[in-house]
Design a protein around this motif. Structure first.
Motif: not given
Lengths: 89, 390
Positions: B147-152, B166-169
């Motif tokens: 359920g957690k999506f990261s800025k790319v 890379a995934l910032f979050d």
């Protein structure tokens, strides 16, 4: 909020700073980027004082830097006031 | 969508020569400049040092970036608002435009030139499109926890029709293999706190993700991915108070010159120098602000550095032979981006607040040209078409 309004010239500078420089993370149209959106809908549940403090002091642990070298606390409060209503072009 | 042509268009030979019928022409000396405030791009010619057309209707172009088709005829423009536009440089028109996400940060093109990939903040992830038609082929949501999506960030093309990012979050590096463009497979590697951008080295071997949340850079050897990502330049700040960062640096493969990578420090007014054979720090160069772009001239003799607000009227030039700053330039107000001509005899710099692009001779540092452009940001020349990581 009883604010001493910045002068018209200063208001233009502040608007430009928000759109151009804050815009590098929050988007020139303030719809967000690496930083969160700064549109009224995104800010409506956040207390204005906290938002002004975020601008002035930054938020440690996040990329949000303090802007106190470049504006006063009253100017930060003015920016928040505009952001939560309608930010000038 | 309407296209505004400049009056002197007809003076530019070989392009849109409506009166004399189409003439054949290459694109090797063409490029485009993003006009961030007006949703336009200006098409330019680096031989004549002149614009030849302007195209509008491209949406929110703040932080827009561009990649080129492998024939260097088409530019893919990724807008902040999720717009993806395919522009024909020869016909000076938009061929196709889609809105592919809510909030995008850039994109890349596959080694074989057939897949264009966009990296998105909202919803976080990457999307792959057919380079010909812009038809959606597949997507990889950056769901790093349920359920957690990261800025790319930092999307770069890698050999084998792979893409690294890379995934910032999420604090991870992901490598997605698009050998089957409709069914990509993804490998994940822990990287560190808050990667803010990434680059792939010009040989396509190493992917680097700059970290904001801690000192250091995560490095993944794509030839030996089983070894995982490791930290380089760890603790370069040694616990010192960081200076505020008013704009995130940008990383790309242009940082590598003469066997060394020149990388922006975060929260320090320094360029860090790393030996790319050993990945050890071999030097630091003090500069006049928070570096944003640290770009080597194509031959690697010089490295040009621009800065974040409030120091963005300055540009420093490092001589890589001596390791010292040899030029402190003031090309204009709000220097946002730089681009070298294919072999580096000129560099074009966008001066956003002066509404112009200035052109310097990199041999003698004389200004040799200037183009009026409305609030320019990124400048992208077609020689990127043939380079890994651009």
């Amino acid at each position: 909020m009883a604010l001493a309004e910045p002068t018209a010239t200063r208001q233009k500078e502040l608007v430009r700073m928000v759109r151009q420089d804050c815009g590098s993370c929050h988007g020139m149209t303030l719809q967000g980027g690496l930083g969160p959106a700064l549109l009224p809908a995104a800010l409506k549940d956040k207390p204005a004082e906290g938002l002004a403090a975020t601008i002035y002091y930054g938020r440690p642990g996040t990329p949000m830097p303090p802007w106190q070298q470049f504006l006063s606390e009253a100017e930060a409060a003015w920016i928040v006031d505009k952001l939560i209503s309608e930010f000038p072009q | 969508m309407k296209m505004l042509r400049f009056l002197f268009l007809l003076a530019v030979s070989g392009l849109l020569a409506a009166c004399v019928g189409p003439q054949l022409r290459g694109t090797g000396d063409l490029g485009l400049i993003i006009e961030r405030a007006s949703g336009q791009v200006t098409l330019i010619n680096t031989s004549s040092r002149q614009p030849y057309a302007r195209i509008d209707g491209l949406g929110d172009l703040s932080h827009a970036s561009v990649v080129y088709s492998r024939d260097a005829r088409y530019a893919y423009v990724f807008g902040r608002d999720g717009g993806l536009s395919k522009i024909d440089l020869l016909e000076a028109r938009i061929v196709k435009r889609i809105i592919q996400s809510g909030n995008a940060i850039g994109g890349s093109i596959s080694q074989d030139g057939r897949i264009v990939v966009a990296q998105n903040y909202t919803p976080g992830g990457i999307k792959a499109f057919d380079a010909e038609t812009l038809e959606l082929l597949s997507e990889v949501p950056a769901e790093y926890a349920p359920g957690k999506f990261s800025k790319v960030v930092g999307l770069a093309d890698a050999p084998g029709n792979k893409f690294a990012y890379a995934l910032f979050d999420g604090g991870e590096i992901w490598v997605s293999d698009f050998s089957n463009p409709r069914q990509p497979t993804t490998q994940r590697f822990p990287a560190g706190s808050q990667p803010y951008d990434g680059l792939i080295t010009p040989d396509g071997r190493h992917f680097l993700a700059g970290l904001f949340g801690e000192d250091g850079i995560a490095m993944l050897d794509l030839w030996q991915p089983e070894k995982g990502a490791r930290k380089i330049l760890e603790n370069y700040g040694r616990g010192e108070q960081k200076l505020p960062v008013f704009k995130m640096p940008h990383l790309r493969g242009w940082s590598v010159a003469q066997g060394k990578a020149y990388l922006p420090a975060i929260g320090r007014h320094e360029v860090l120098v790393v030996d790319v054979a050993t990945w050890q720090e071999v030097g630091r160069i003090a500069v006049r602000g928070q570096p944003v772009f640290v770009m080597a001239r194509p031959d690697g003799r010089q490295v040009w550095v621009n800065f974040a607000f409030p120091d963005y009227a300055k540009v420093d030039v490092i001589d890589t032979l001596s390791g010292k700053i040899t030029q402190e330039l003031a090309p204009g107000k709000g220097i946002l981006h730089m681009e070298f001509t294919p072999r580096g005899e000129q560099v074009w710099l966008s001066a956003r607040d002066d509404n112009k692009v200035v052109i310097y001779n990199t041999g003698n540092f004389a200004q040799v040209g200037e183009i009026a452009v409305n609030s320019p940001s990124g400048i992208f020349f077609t020689h990127r078409a043939g380079r890994i990581g651009f």
